[in-house]
Design an enzyme around this catalytic site. Structure first.
Site, PDB file in Angstrom:
ATOM      1  N   ASP A  42      11.995  21.297 -14.493  1.00  0.00           N
ATOM      2  CA  ASP A  42      12.475  19.935 -14.278  1.00  0.00           C
ATOM      3  C   ASP A  42      11.388  18.921 -14.628  1.00  0.00           C
ATOM      4  OD1 ASP A  42      10.817  20.365 -12.113  1.00  0.00           O
ATOM      5  OD2 ASP A  42      12.300  19.835 -10.587  1.00  0.00           O
ATOM      6  N   SER A  43      10.209  19.420 -14.982  1.00  0.00           N
ATOM      7  CA  SER A  43       9.159  18.563 -15.536  1.00  0.00           C
ATOM      8  C   SER A  43       9.617  17.874 -16.811  1.00  0.00           C
ATOM      9  CB  SER A  43       7.893  19.379 -15.816  1.00  0.00           C
ATOM     10  OG  SER A  43       8.194  20.551 -16.566  1.00  0.00           O
ATOM     11  N   ASP A  81      14.556  25.802 -13.627  1.00  0.00           N
ATOM     12  CA  ASP A  81      14.362  25.101 -12.359  1.00  0.00           C
ATOM     13  C   ASP A  81      15.690  24.632 -11.782  1.00  0.00           C
ATOM     14  OD1 ASP A  81      11.744  25.064 -11.467  1.00  0.00           O
ATOM     15  OD2 ASP A  81      11.174  23.380 -12.746  1.00  0.00           O
ATOM     16  N   LYS A 110      14.268  29.048 -10.394  1.00  0.00           N
ATOM     17  CA  LYS A 110      13.124  28.733  -9.536  1.00  0.00           C
ATOM     18  C   LYS A 110      13.496  27.576  -8.624  1.00  0.00           C
ATOM     19  CE  LYS A 110       9.396  26.524 -11.131  1.00  0.00           C
ATOM     20  NZ  LYS A 110       9.349  25.309 -10.238  1.00  0.00           N
ATOM     21  N   GLU A 112      11.891  25.042  -5.299  1.00  0.00           N
ATOM     22  CA  GLU A 112      10.723  24.615  -4.548  1.00  0.00           C
ATOM     23  C   GLU A 112      10.979  24.713  -3.051  1.00  0.00           C
ATOM     24  OE1 GLU A 112       9.457  20.738  -5.733  1.00  0.00           O
ATOM     25  OE2 GLU A 112       9.502  21.205  -7.876  1.00  0.00           O
ATOM     26  N   GLU A 179       1.236  26.034  -6.770  1.00  0.00           N
ATOM     27  CA  GLU A 179       0.794  24.837  -7.482  1.00  0.00           C
ATOM     28  C   GLU A 179      -0.232  24.042  -6.690  1.00  0.00           C
ATOM     29  OE1 GLU A 179       2.385  20.887  -9.884  1.00  0.00           O
ATOM     30  OE2 GLU A 179       3.833  22.383  -9.183  1.00  0.00           O
TER      31      GLU A 179
END
Length: 261
Positions: A42-43, A81, A110, A112, A179
């Protein structure tokens, strides 16, 4: 050469090389370079769309870019993501959204968060969807953590990161991204869990490393301090386009070989 699966990512077989990619040509290029895993991150909101953070990235964005990466038919494992608010609302929403990414071509997803989302991870894994965890600095929580800051400086934070890693492991995650945590904490987590840890800005003691492609190739305006630039693609683009513009203005392009009468 056969495609990688999550079973290829086991403790002790690394170091694993991961990088982000968001479209067909970059996925093809990084795969040909020999990476083990590709993250459709999602970056993309920050490096492709110019957003200040990842919160504006939607499921539609992630599905579209996952499809583009999958069309490159990479040998590397493709992880997509789960964007902001695609899983926080509950296990069933998470399952529906994760399934969309798998149908788009991802091999895994993935998400978070730590122990508080272990039940989400467990639900996805039981449904047959492999999950990569992501703890430490979690960019989707940027509004509540006060920015992109290192996590794990206090004993309380260190304890939480370690507990999160174990909770994700117990929930069935096949790997965990760490991270921007201190290297000593990354080492402790890596030794504490029997699934691969992938570092970003967290030192050399993980089972692998991941970076954002645009940081690596010099296309990011403000790369993080922990990234390393291996090329200056931005300069190459400027040079190529400047030459093109110059030739157009001087009447040198198109030349005779570039068109038909």
């Amino acid at each position: 050469m056969r495609r990688k699966t999550v079973l290829d990512f086991a403790k002790g077989r690394g170091p694993y090389v991961w990088i982000t990619a968001y479209d067909y040509p970059t996925a093809k290029a990084v795969d040909e370079a020999g990476v083990d895993g590709i993250l459709v991150g999602d970056s993309l909101g920050m490096v492709l769309l110019g957003l200040p953070n990842t919160l504006g990235v939607t499921m539609e964005d992630m599905v579209r870019h996952t499809e583009a990466v999958a069309r490159a038919k990479p040998r590397a494992l493709v992880v997509a993501d789960m964007p902001f608010m695609s899983y926080e609302t509950g296990p069933e929403d998470a399952l529906k959204n994760a399934a969309r990414l798998i149908r788009a071509g991802a091999d895994a997803v993935k998400l978070e968060g730590g122990a508080e989302y272990a039940h989400i991870v467990e639900r996805l894994v039981k449904a047959g969807i492999p999950v990569m965890g992501h703890i430490g600095l979690t960019p989707q929580r940027v509004l509540t953590i006060g920015g992109f800051r290192m996590v794990g400086k206090t004993e309380e934070q260190r304890r939480k990161v370690l507990e999160d890693a174990k909770a994700l492991r117990d929930a069935g995650a096949f790997s965990i991204v760490l991270e921007f945590v201190p290297a000593s904490l990354a080492r402790e987590v890596t030794q504490a869990v029997d699934i691969p840890t992938i570092c970003i800005g967290s030192g050399p003691h993980c089972d692998g490393q991941i970076l954002v492609l645009h940081d690596v190739i010099g296309l990011s305006e403000r790369p993080p301090s922990f990234a390393k630039r291996y090329a200056d693609v931005a300069a190459a683009i400027r040079e190529a386009v400047s030459k093109y513009a110059e030739e157009v203005r001087k009447g040198l392009f198109p030349a005779r070989e570039h068109y038909r009468e």
